[in-house]
Design a protein around this motif. Sequence first.
Motif, short mmCIF file in Angstrom:
data_model
loop_
_atom_site.label_atom_id
_atom_site.label_comp_id
_atom_site.label_asym_id
_atom_site.label_seq_id
_atom_site.Cartn_x
_atom_site.Cartn_y
_atom_site.Cartn_z
N ASN A 125 0.81 -1.23 0.00
CA ASN A 125 0.00 0.00 0.00
C ASN A 125 0.84 1.27 0.00
O ASN A 125 0.39 2.31 0.46
N ASN A 126 2.04 1.19 -0.51
CA ASN A 126 2.89 2.37 -0.66
C ASN A 126 2.49 3.06 -1.96
O ASN A 126 2.38 2.42 -3.00
N GLY A 127 2.27 4.37 -1.92
CA GLY A 127 1.79 5.11 -3.09
C GLY A 127 2.87 5.81 -3.88
O GLY A 127 2.56 6.63 -4.75
N VAL A 128 4.14 5.53 -3.60
CA VAL A 128 5.23 6.23 -4.28
C VAL A 128 5.53 5.57 -5.62
O VAL A 128 5.82 4.38 -5.68
N ASP A 129 5.42 6.35 -6.69
CA ASP A 129 5.83 5.92 -8.02
C ASP A 129 7.22 6.51 -8.24
O ASP A 129 7.37 7.70 -8.49
N ILE A 130 8.25 5.68 -8.11
CA ILE A 130 9.62 6.17 -8.14
C ILE A 130 9.95 6.86 -9.47
O ILE A 130 10.65 7.88 -9.49
N ASP A 131 9.43 6.35 -10.58
CA ASP A 131 9.68 6.97 -11.87
C ASP A 131 9.01 8.35 -11.95
O ASP A 131 9.60 9.31 -12.45
N GLY A 132 7.79 8.43 -11.47
CA GLY A 132 7.09 9.71 -11.45
C GLY A 132 7.78 10.73 -10.55
O GLY A 132 7.86 11.92 -10.87
N GLU A 133 8.28 10.26 -9.40
CA GLU A 133 8.98 11.15 -8.47
C GLU A 133 10.28 11.66 -9.08
O GLU A 133 10.63 12.83 -8.92
N MET A 134 11.00 10.80 -9.77
CA MET A 134 12.25 11.22 -10.39
C MET A 134 11.99 12.21 -11.52
O MET A 134 12.75 13.17 -11.71
N ALA A 135 10.91 12.01 -12.28
CA ALA A 135 10.54 12.96 -13.33
C ALA A 135 10.16 14.31 -12.72
O ALA A 135 10.54 15.37 -13.22
N ALA A 136 9.40 14.27 -11.62
CA ALA A 136 9.01 15.51 -10.93
C ALA A 136 10.24 16.22 -10.37
O ALA A 136 10.32 17.46 -10.39
N LEU A 137 11.21 15.45 -9.88
CA LEU A 137 12.45 16.02 -9.35
C LEU A 137 13.23 16.73 -10.46
O LEU A 137 13.73 17.84 -10.27
N ALA A 138 13.32 16.09 -11.62
CA ALA A 138 14.04 16.70 -12.75
C ALA A 138 13.34 17.98 -13.22
O ALA A 138 14.00 19.00 -13.45
N LYS A 139 12.03 17.96 -13.31
CA LYS A 139 11.26 19.14 -13.73
C LYS A 139 11.44 20.27 -12.72
O LYS A 139 11.68 21.42 -13.09
#
Length: 142
Positions: A100-114
């Motif tokens: 039940n962890n809601g972290v999408d690591i790929d999405g977070e890394m894309a958000a970090l780059a942006k």
Amino acid sequence: MNKSLVNLFSGTISTLSRSMNLRARNHEMILNNVANADTPNFKPFKVNVEKAMQTNPMDGHASTLSRTDTKHLAGLERVGEPSETIESGGDNPLLLRGDNNGVDIDGEMAALAKNSLLYKASTQIVASKFKGLKKAMGGGTQ
């Protein structure tokens, strides 16, 4: 002679400063999400920088409202950093995780780059503004 202060920067530097502060806060939030990518039942959070920039201009600068007549509507007072700009990532139905962890690591890394690119753009604009001011103070010869 008018004794009111003249704002040389027309609010640009203060607005960009606020943007950089919010983006730094968003950076910390994204890194917190990445650090908790393996924590069971963790829900990610993010700072909505665009919403925060629209709802709370800097106090005391050209971008704020000032009441010049009693018939004018009063502007909203800024109490502090708005909590409504921090949003929960909630449940992502596309994540098929058993913990039940809601972290999408790929999405977070894309958000970090942006977020990093937008922060860097703000710093470059501020540096350009200061360079122009320095040139103006030197008589345009620098």
